[in-house]
Design an enzyme around this catalytic site. Structure first.
Site, PDB file in Angstrom:
ATOM      1  N   SER A 126       0.834  -1.206   0.000  1.00 20.66           N
ATOM      2  CA  SER A 126       0.000   0.000   0.000  1.00 20.66           C
ATOM      3  C   SER A 126       0.866   1.252   0.000  1.00 20.66           C
ATOM      4  O   SER A 126       1.955   1.265   0.568  1.00 20.66           O
ATOM      5  CB  SER A 126      -0.896  -0.012   1.258  1.00 20.66           C
ATOM      6  OG  SER A 126      -1.514   1.230   1.448  1.00 20.66           O
ATOM      7  N   TYR A 151      -1.498  -1.168  10.950  1.00 22.70           N
ATOM      8  CA  TYR A 151      -1.811  -1.738   9.626  1.00 22.70           C
ATOM      9  C   TYR A 151      -0.706  -1.363   8.646  1.00 22.70           C
ATOM     10  O   TYR A 151      -0.122  -2.234   7.983  1.00 22.70           O
ATOM     11  CB  TYR A 151      -3.163  -1.230   9.110  1.00 22.70           C
ATOM     12  CG  TYR A 151      -3.279  -1.378   7.614  1.00 22.70           C
ATOM     13  CD1 TYR A 151      -3.098  -0.285   6.767  1.00 22.70           C
ATOM     14  CD2 TYR A 151      -3.468  -2.627   7.045  1.00 22.70           C
ATOM     15  CE1 TYR A 151      -3.132  -0.435   5.395  1.00 22.70           C
ATOM     16  CE2 TYR A 151      -3.509  -2.786   5.671  1.00 22.70           C
ATOM     17  CZ  TYR A 151      -3.330  -1.673   4.851  1.00 22.70           C
ATOM     18  OH  TYR A 151      -3.347  -1.832   3.490  1.00 22.70           O
ATOM     19  N   LYS A 155       2.489  -3.634   6.516  1.00 24.28           N
ATOM     20  CA  LYS A 155       2.854  -3.627   5.097  1.00 24.28           C
ATOM     21  C   LYS A 155       4.350  -3.366   4.957  1.00 24.28           C
ATOM     22  O   LYS A 155       5.043  -4.001   4.161  1.00 24.28           O
ATOM     23  CB  LYS A 155       2.046  -2.568   4.341  1.00 24.28           C
ATOM     24  CG  LYS A 155       0.565  -2.871   4.222  1.00 24.28           C
ATOM     25  CD  LYS A 155       0.321  -4.213   3.552  1.00 24.28           C
ATOM     26  CE  LYS A 155      -1.152  -4.542   3.430  1.00 24.28           C
ATOM     27  NZ  LYS A 155      -1.376  -5.892   2.857  1.00 24.28           N
TER      28      LYS A 155
END
Ligand code: WQD
Length: 340
Positions: A126, A151, A155
């Site tokens: 992302s 989160y 990644k």
């Protein structure tokens, strides 16, 4: 044709990617734990491609389950790994759940791929890894900043785990695809985004407001240093994004990769403000959207949009669908889901 495992294949981007893989003739196996998806999505995929797909409900945090699955599918040539928890806000309140779910599952899959004679691995990453980039548009060389959420950190750490593994496992080749903002739905209106509960993301909140499920859209701030004061993002049609995955996988399967670990930004290269997205929706739907400007949302960055040169030149991929195409497809999908 090669057998490809798609984890999280019943999710929003996963299901659209399964369709594009099948369109290219790949044999597809889906693993999904159904924590953020529905088994009915299988019907949607079948309605589009007419092809069967093997589906296995499985929790990728269960190491024994993962080992057992791969022992039965030694002919897997590639994995596209979508399966992960992805709600930024939730991750702040549940960091351990996010680190366990997103990283343990990645590690267990990589351990199985290491045992295969060769494996191609596509990782769902992302643009959140960049945080608020210092320079726009954002290239793949932009510094990866301290993550704004657990989160986003999963990644970043996930990319590092893959890069370190590829360095010492010559049979493993990987690409991390850094998505900007995926939106829209398949033109067939057979698959699309199915947010559970109140949508956190802009576009599903817009369509749910327009269909009457939500009272009003709150626009989180119009006092940013942007032309109309609202935040800018790079909204990419989910079908364009799905096609990029198939191209990236083909690059690895054919051995056209320049190194064993590569990253690509996947965006349109064009930034759109929140109000521009609202206006695009009103234009394509003919619906006047009920919204109000409220205070800023914690953690929002001002502006992010991709420099698409590397994906265009090295991957040979270019998005073809516009913001209006995406908004119309999202609206048609919302109307279908709500039975209108
Ligand atoms: C877009 C813009 C909001 C909702 C997140 C994740 C990212 C990726 C995509 C997983 C912002 C504004 C939103 C609303 C609003 N997810 N907005 N009212 O935050 O850019 O990215 O989703 O990979 O990792 O961070 O997307 O759709 O939440 O917000 O005004 O009700 O819309 O402030 O400017 P975001 P978003």
């Amino acid at each position: 044709m090669d057998k490809i495992l798609v984890t999280g294949g019943l999710g929003f981007i996963g299901s659209h990617t399964v369709v594009e893989l099948q369109n290219k003739g790949y044999e597809v196996v889906i693993i999904d734990d159904l924590s953020n998806s529905s088994v009915q999505v299988l019907d949607g995929i079948k309605a589009i491609t007419g092809k069967a797909v093997i589906f296995k409900r499985l929790d990728l945090k269960d190491k024994t389950e993962v080992e057992s699955f791969f022992s039965k599918h030694q002919d897997i040539k590639g994995v596209i790994h979508f399966a992960a928890s992805k709600a930024v806000g939730e991750s702040v309140n549940e960091p351990l759940m996010y680190y366990e779910n997103n990283l343990a599952s990645l590690i267990y899959i990589l351990k199985e791929l290491k045992k295969l004679p060769s494996a191609s691995f596509i990782f769902s990453s992302s643009c959140t890894v960049y945080g608020q980039a210092d320079e726009l548009p954002i290239t793949e060389n932009a510094p990866v900043k301290t993550a704004e959420s657990p989160y986003g950190n999963t990644k970043q750490i996930g990319e590092e785990i893959i890069a370190d593994t590829c360095k010492v496992v010559p049979s493993l080749k990987a690409i991390a695809l850094r998505y900007f903002n995926p939106i829209g739905a398949h033109e067939s209106v057979e698959i699309g985004e199915l947010p559970i509960g109140v949508p956190q993301n802009l576009v599903p909140f817009i369509t749910q407001t327009a269909i009457g499920l939500r009272e009003q859209l709150s626009v989180f701030g119009d006092d940013y240093p942007t032309p109309d004061g609202t935040c800018i993002r790079d909204y990419i049609h989910v079908v364009d994004l799905a096609k990029a995955h198939v191209i990236a996988l083909g690059r690895l399967l054919k051995g056209n990769n320049k190194s064993n670990y590569e990253t690509f930004n996947l965006g349109t290269g064009k930034g759109s403000s929140v109000l521009e997205v609202v206006n695009a929706f009103e234009e394509v739907s003919g619906v006047k959207l009920n919204y109000k400007i409220v205070g800023r949302r914690e953690g929002d960055i001002i502006s992010a949009y991709a420099d698409t040169n590397k994906a265009n030149n090295d991957l040979g991929w270019k998005p073809t669908l516009s913001l209006k195409d995406a908004m119309l497809s999202a609206w048609k999908w919302e109307q279908k889901v709500r039975g209108n």
